[in-house]
Design a protein around this motif. Structure first.
Motif, PDB file in Angstrom:
ATOM      1  N   GLY A 154       0.786  -1.220   0.000  1.00 18.28           N
ATOM      2  CA  GLY A 154       0.000   0.000   0.000  1.00 18.28           C
ATOM      3  C   GLY A 154       0.819   1.271   0.000  1.00 18.28           C
ATOM      4  O   GLY A 154       0.302   2.334   0.339  1.00 18.28           O
ATOM      5  N   ALA A 155       2.081   1.188  -0.340  1.00 17.17           N
ATOM      6  CA  ALA A 155       2.929   2.383  -0.342  1.00 17.17           C
ATOM      7  C   ALA A 155       2.665   3.184  -1.617  1.00 17.17           C
ATOM      8  O   ALA A 155       3.293   2.978  -2.644  1.00 17.17           O
ATOM      9  N   THR A 156       1.721   4.101  -1.567  1.00 14.59           N
ATOM     10  CA  THR A 156       1.304   4.826  -2.767  1.00 14.59           C
ATOM     11  C   THR A 156       2.417   5.685  -3.340  1.00 14.59           C
ATOM     12  O   THR A 156       2.413   6.004  -4.519  1.00 14.59           O
ATOM     13  N   ALA A 157       3.399   6.041  -2.511  1.00  8.88           N
ATOM     14  CA  ALA A 157       4.513   6.839  -3.022  1.00  8.88           C
ATOM     15  C   ALA A 157       5.378   6.051  -3.993  1.00  8.88           C
ATOM     16  O   ALA A 157       6.174   6.609  -4.716  1.00  8.88           O
ATOM     17  N   ASN A 158       5.196   4.736  -4.007  1.00  5.42           N
ATOM     18  CA  ASN A 158       6.007   3.904  -4.890  1.00  5.42           C
ATOM     19  C   ASN A 158       5.121   3.035  -5.786  1.00  5.42           C
ATOM     20  O   ASN A 158       5.407   1.875  -6.037  1.00  5.42           O
ATOM     21  N   ALA A 159       4.028   3.599  -6.257  1.00  7.31           N
ATOM     22  CA  ALA A 159       3.118   2.932  -7.190  1.00  7.31           C
ATOM     23  C   ALA A 159       2.662   1.575  -6.676  1.00  7.31           C
ATOM     24  O   ALA A 159       2.523   0.619  -7.416  1.00  7.31           O
ATOM     25  N   GLY A 160       2.412   1.485  -5.374  1.00  7.73           N
ATOM     26  CA  GLY A 160       1.891   0.259  -4.805  1.00  7.73           C
ATOM     27  C   GLY A 160       2.918  -0.786  -4.473  1.00  7.73           C
ATOM     28  O   GLY A 160       2.557  -1.894  -4.078  1.00  7.73           O
ATOM     29  N   ALA A 161       4.205  -0.507  -4.618  1.00 10.41           N
ATOM     30  CA  ALA A 161       5.242  -1.479  -4.277  1.00 10.41           C
ATOM     31  C   ALA A 161       5.659  -1.280  -2.830  1.00 10.41           C
ATOM     32  O   ALA A 161       6.132  -0.217  -2.452  1.00 10.41           O
ATOM     33  N   ALA A 162       5.440  -2.284  -2.002  1.00 12.41           N
ATOM     34  CA  ALA A 162       5.753  -2.179  -0.582  1.00 12.41           C
ATOM     35  C   ALA A 162       7.230  -2.456  -0.328  1.00 12.41           C
ATOM     36  O   ALA A 162       7.879  -3.156  -1.095  1.00 12.41           O
ATOM     37  N   TYR A 163       7.726  -1.912   0.787  1.00 11.30           N
ATOM     38  CA  TYR A 163       9.118  -2.151   1.171  1.00 11.30           C
ATOM     39  C   TYR A 163       9.313  -3.617   1.515  1.00 11.30           C
ATOM     40  O   TYR A 163       8.622  -4.182   2.346  1.00 11.30           O
ATOM     41  N   ASN A 164      10.291  -4.250   0.873  1.00 10.07           N
ATOM     42  CA  ASN A 164      10.616  -5.650   1.127  1.00 10.07           C
ATOM     43  C   ASN A 164      12.080  -5.845   0.760  1.00 10.07           C
ATOM     44  O   ASN A 164      12.428  -5.756  -0.415  1.00 10.07           O
ATOM     45  N   PRO A 165      12.947  -6.089   1.741  1.00 10.65           N
ATOM     46  CA  PRO A 165      14.378  -6.199   1.428  1.00 10.65           C
ATOM     47  C   PRO A 165      14.714  -7.344   0.491  1.00 10.65           C
ATOM     48  O   PRO A 165      15.784  -7.360  -0.112  1.00 10.65           O
ATOM     49  N   ALA A 166      13.806  -8.344   0.364  1.00 13.45           N
ATOM     50  CA  ALA A 166      14.044  -9.458  -0.549  1.00 13.45           C
ATOM     51  C   ALA A 166      13.500  -9.180  -1.947  1.00 13.45           C
ATOM     52  O   ALA A 166      13.610 -10.009  -2.833  1.00 13.45           O
ATOM     53  N   ALA A 167      12.896  -8.000  -2.158  1.00 14.48           N
ATOM     54  CA  ALA A 167      12.351  -7.649  -3.470  1.00 14.48           C
ATOM     55  C   ALA A 167      12.329  -6.131  -3.584  1.00 14.48           C
ATOM     56  O   ALA A 167      11.321  -5.482  -3.369  1.00 14.48           O
ATOM     57  N   SER A 168      13.479  -5.549  -3.891  1.00 10.78           N
ATOM     58  CA  SER A 168      13.625  -4.091  -3.819  1.00 10.78           C
ATOM     59  C   SER A 168      13.332  -3.382  -5.134  1.00 10.78           C
ATOM     60  O   SER A 168      13.615  -2.205  -5.284  1.00 10.78           O
ATOM     61  N   ASN A 169      12.766  -4.127  -6.125  1.00 11.04           N
ATOM     62  CA  ASN A 169      12.127  -3.479  -7.267  1.00 11.04           C
ATOM     63  C   ASN A 169      13.093  -2.681  -8.139  1.00 11.04           C
ATOM     64  O   ASN A 169      12.891  -1.520  -8.412  1.00 11.04           O
ATOM     65  N   CYS A 170      14.172  -3.325  -8.602  1.00 11.47           N
ATOM     66  CA  CYS A 170      15.144  -2.621  -9.433  1.00 11.47           C
ATOM     67  C   CYS A 170      15.653  -3.551 -10.531  1.00 11.47           C
ATOM     68  O   CYS A 170      16.728  -4.149 -10.422  1.00 11.47           O
ATOM     69  N   PRO A 171      14.883  -3.720 -11.625  1.00 10.56           N
ATOM     70  CA  PRO A 171      15.238  -4.693 -12.666  1.00 10.56           C
ATOM     71  C   PRO A 171      16.366  -4.256 -13.581  1.00 10.56           C
ATOM     72  O   PRO A 171      17.017  -5.091 -14.208  1.00 10.56           O
ATOM     73  N   GLY A 172      16.599  -2.951 -13.712  1.00  8.77           N
ATOM     74  CA  GLY A 172      17.699  -2.473 -14.546  1.00  8.77           C
ATOM     75  C   GLY A 172      17.517  -2.727 -16.020  1.00  8.77           C
ATOM     76  O   GLY A 172      16.394  -2.848 -16.518  1.00  8.77           O
ATOM     77  N   ASN A 173      18.646  -2.832 -16.735  1.00  8.02           N
ATOM     78  CA  ASN A 173      18.644  -3.031 -18.187  1.00  8.02           C
ATOM     79  C   ASN A 173      17.809  -1.971 -18.899  1.00  8.02           C
ATOM     80  O   ASN A 173      17.001  -2.273 -19.778  1.00  8.02           O
ATOM     81  N   VAL A 174      18.005  -0.718 -18.488  1.00  8.98           N
ATOM     82  CA  VAL A 174      17.244   0.407 -19.029  1.00  8.98           C
ATOM     83  C   VAL A 174      17.966   0.978 -20.246  1.00  8.98           C
ATOM     84  O   VAL A 174      19.129   1.370 -20.138  1.00  8.98           O
ATOM     85  N   PRO A 175      17.324   1.040 -21.421  1.00  9.23           N
ATOM     86  CA  PRO A 175      17.979   1.626 -22.600  1.00  9.23           C
ATOM     87  C   PRO A 175      18.427   3.060 -22.333  1.00  9.23           C
ATOM     88  O   PRO A 175      17.666   3.875 -21.809  1.00  9.23           O
ATOM     89  N   GLY A 176      19.657   3.342 -22.653  1.00  8.67           N
ATOM     90  CA  GLY A 176      20.198   4.681 -22.458  1.00  8.67           C
ATOM     91  C   GLY A 176      20.706   4.963 -21.061  1.00  8.67           C
ATOM     92  O   GLY A 176      21.245   6.045 -20.806  1.00  8.67           O
ATOM     93  N   ASP A 177      20.530   4.020 -20.132  1.00 10.48           N
ATOM     94  CA  ASP A 177      20.996   4.232 -18.759  1.00 10.48           C
ATOM     95  C   ASP A 177      21.597   2.923 -18.226  1.00 10.48           C
ATOM     96  O   ASP A 177      20.976   2.204 -17.443  1.00 10.48           O
ATOM     97  N   PRO A 178      22.805   2.591 -18.639  1.00 11.38           N
ATOM     98  CA  PRO A 178      23.413   1.311 -18.238  1.00 11.38           C
ATOM     99  C   PRO A 178      23.737   1.227 -16.756  1.00 11.38           C
ATOM    100  O   PRO A 178      24.002   0.132 -16.250  1.00 11.38           O
ATOM    101  N   VAL A 179      23.731   2.341 -16.043  1.00 12.38           N
ATOM    102  CA  VAL A 179      24.049   2.332 -14.619  1.00 12.38           C
ATOM    103  C   VAL A 179      22.821   2.011 -13.767  1.00 12.38           C
ATOM    104  O   VAL A 179      22.941   1.585 -12.621  1.00 12.38           O
ATOM    105  N   ALA A 180      21.618   2.179 -14.298  1.00 11.02           N
ATOM    106  CA  ALA A 180      20.387   1.971 -13.539  1.00 11.02           C
ATOM    107  C   ALA A 180      20.338   0.558 -12.965  1.00 11.02           C
ATOM    108  O   ALA A 180      20.487  -0.429 -13.688  1.00 11.02           O
ATOM    109  N   CYS A 181      20.165   0.468 -11.646  1.00 12.08           N
ATOM    110  CA  CYS A 181      20.020  -0.806 -10.926  1.00 12.08           C
ATOM    111  C   CYS A 181      21.259  -1.687 -11.004  1.00 12.08           C
ATOM    112  O   CYS A 181      21.187  -2.887 -10.727  1.00 12.08           O
ATOM    113  N   ARG A 182      22.378  -1.132 -11.363  1.00  9.55           N
ATOM    114  CA  ARG A 182      23.620  -1.897 -11.422  1.00  9.55           C
ATOM    115  C   ARG A 182      24.098  -2.227 -10.007  1.00  9.55           C
ATOM    116  O   ARG A 182      23.895  -1.462  -9.069  1.00  9.55           O
ATOM    117  N   GLN A 183      24.758  -3.373  -9.859  1.00  8.24           N
ATOM    118  CA  GLN A 183      25.390  -3.713  -8.592  1.00  8.24           C
ATOM    119  C   GLN A 183      26.743  -4.356  -8.840  1.00  8.24           C
ATOM    120  O   GLN A 183      26.878  -5.218  -9.712  1.00  8.24           O
TER     121      GLN A 183
END
Length: 419
Positions: free
Chosen positions: A219-248
């Motif tokens: 119910g975290a409306t500030a994040n489009a309904g994605a709740a805080y969960n350390p096992a699923a932090s919602n960062c898939p990456g592979n964004v065209p034009g932004d190779p650094v996005a969600c990199r680890q």
């Protein structure tokens, strides 16, 4: 490796010729020659199988217990405690429950193909853990040789590997996970890795183009309904034009001797857009949004161990810095001991402390006693005490909640079976 494959192909061709001769001898009635050819064919078949041996192993463990905690809260930010709570463990007891399939095939020349598919589950309900993924603990394929191991897929990163070498409690319900929930969940999606050990000196690294492709509904409306969960932090990456996005990126160097070990770990994870429209990723340490790829969290770990007979001493320090619109820093200091009192009884204890930029500081004390009923089955009890200052509200059990300033006690009794 190529010579082994060529030899295998040659043996199979010879075997095929032998089979044709057997068929001809059956038609002509030459039984003496038929018997000799059948023996030769059997020898060739065994030889061919030996050229490329493979194995697949089913393994796992079920760990379930009952946890009692004082001054429990129903949600973060609650001002007054709701009272004590009694719960059956779901995330972890002494260890997280899991099952998996591990495979290996010999290619020849000391090179092996290896893979691991591992599922984490909640023993109290049967639900999937690790962000509701089928193989949330591991899903990778790799090659190993005398020069090291190369893997591709979802896998433990160097932070997790370094932590297992330097803490006596591991990813238990009462462990460093209560102070930093990222630590027991330090795995990376879309990752390639290398790890090698040379005369006790070790070096390894992982690179992920999208560190976490799972999200958790909430119910975290500030994040489009994605709740805080350390096992699923919602960062898939592979964004065209932004190779650094969600990199680890994680890296480890160290010395793992038989009695003494020292290691240094570096961990950098980037933010970026999330899976849902308009959503962004989380810092898995706490609910801080990492809205752009320039936002990042970095960890520096220095840790080690000392082994002397039945006594094991382990500890270290972890410095974390999250950079978004402001900087947020934490330091965790930890040290513990494990002693094998008898071949079937082990005692462990760990003391840790966390300090933060906003003075949310706490001391944490944990003890565990384990009795081995057999090589595969054990029972255990854990005692935890969290001493929060007036600003901090860390719960004694990872994933649970308490109130600011709580001096919280927890008792856990459980059973574990390995297969």
């Amino acid at each position: 490796m190529h010579s082994g494959v060529s030899t295998l192909n040659s043996d199979l061709s010879t075997l095929l010729i032998a089979v044709r001769k057997i068929a001809m001898d059956i038609r002509t009635g030459d039984m003496k020659r038929l018997l000799l050819l059948m023996v030769n064919a059997g020898v060739l078949l065994v030889s061919s199988q030996a050229q490329a041996q493979s194995s697949v192993t089913l393994y796992g463990l079920i760990d379930v217990g009952v946890d009692w905690e004082s001054q429990a809260a129903k949600a973060p930010g609650q001002r007054a405690a709701s009272g004590s709570a009694v719960r059956m463990t779901s995330l972890a007891g002494s260890l997280p429950s899991r099952w998996g399939l591990r495979g290996k095939e010999e290619l020849g020349g000391g090179v092996n193909v290896i893979f691991d598919l591992e599922t984490g589950f909640a023993p109290n309900s049967g639900a999937l853990n690790n962000g509701n993924r089928l193989f949330g603990r591991a899903a990778w394929l790799g090659l190993e040789s005398q020069y090291g191991t190369f893997r591709m897929g979802r896998q433990e990163n160097m932070t997790y590997i370094g932590l297992l070498k330097s803490t006596v409690l591991g990813p238990a319900l009462y462990s460093l996970a209560a102070l930093d929930p990222y630590l027991p969940n330090s795995r990376s999606d879309n990752a390639v890795s290398y790890f090698g050990e040379f005369r006790h000196f070790v070096a390894g690294a992982t690179y992920s183009t999208g560190r976490d492709a799972a999200s958790a509904a909430g119910g975290a409306t500030a994040n489009a309904g994605a709740a805080y969960n350390p096992a699923a932090s919602n960062c898939p990456g592979n964004v065209p034009g932004d190779p650094v996005a969600c990199r680890q990126i994680t890296a480890l160097v160290g010395y793992w001797g038989q009695m003494l070990g020292l290691q240094f770990v570096y961990d950098q994870l980037r933010g970026g857009p999330g899976l849902s429209a308009g959503s962004v990723s989380y810092d898995p340490s706490m609910p801080l949004l990492l809205a752009t790829s320039s936002a990042k969290t970095m960890r520096y770990m220095a840790s080690g161990y000392f082994l002397l007979g039945d006594l094991s001493l382990r500890g270290g320090v972890i410095h974390r810095m999250t950079t978004t619109t402001t900087d947020y820093q934490t330091n965790i200091f930890y040290g513990g001991a494990a002693y094998m009192f008898r071949p079937d009884i082990e005692f462990e204890g760990e003391i840790s402390r966390i300090t933060t930029t906003d003075q949310k500081n706490a001391n944490y004390y944990v003890m565990r006693a384990t009795y081995l009923l057999s090589k595969r089955t054990s029972v255990y009890t854990m005692l935890g005490f969290m001493q929060n200052n007036s600003r901090a509200s860390y719960a004694v059990g990872a994933g649970y909640h308490t109130v600011a300033g709580a001096k919280q006690t927890g008792v856990l009794v459980g059973m574990q079976q390995r297969f």
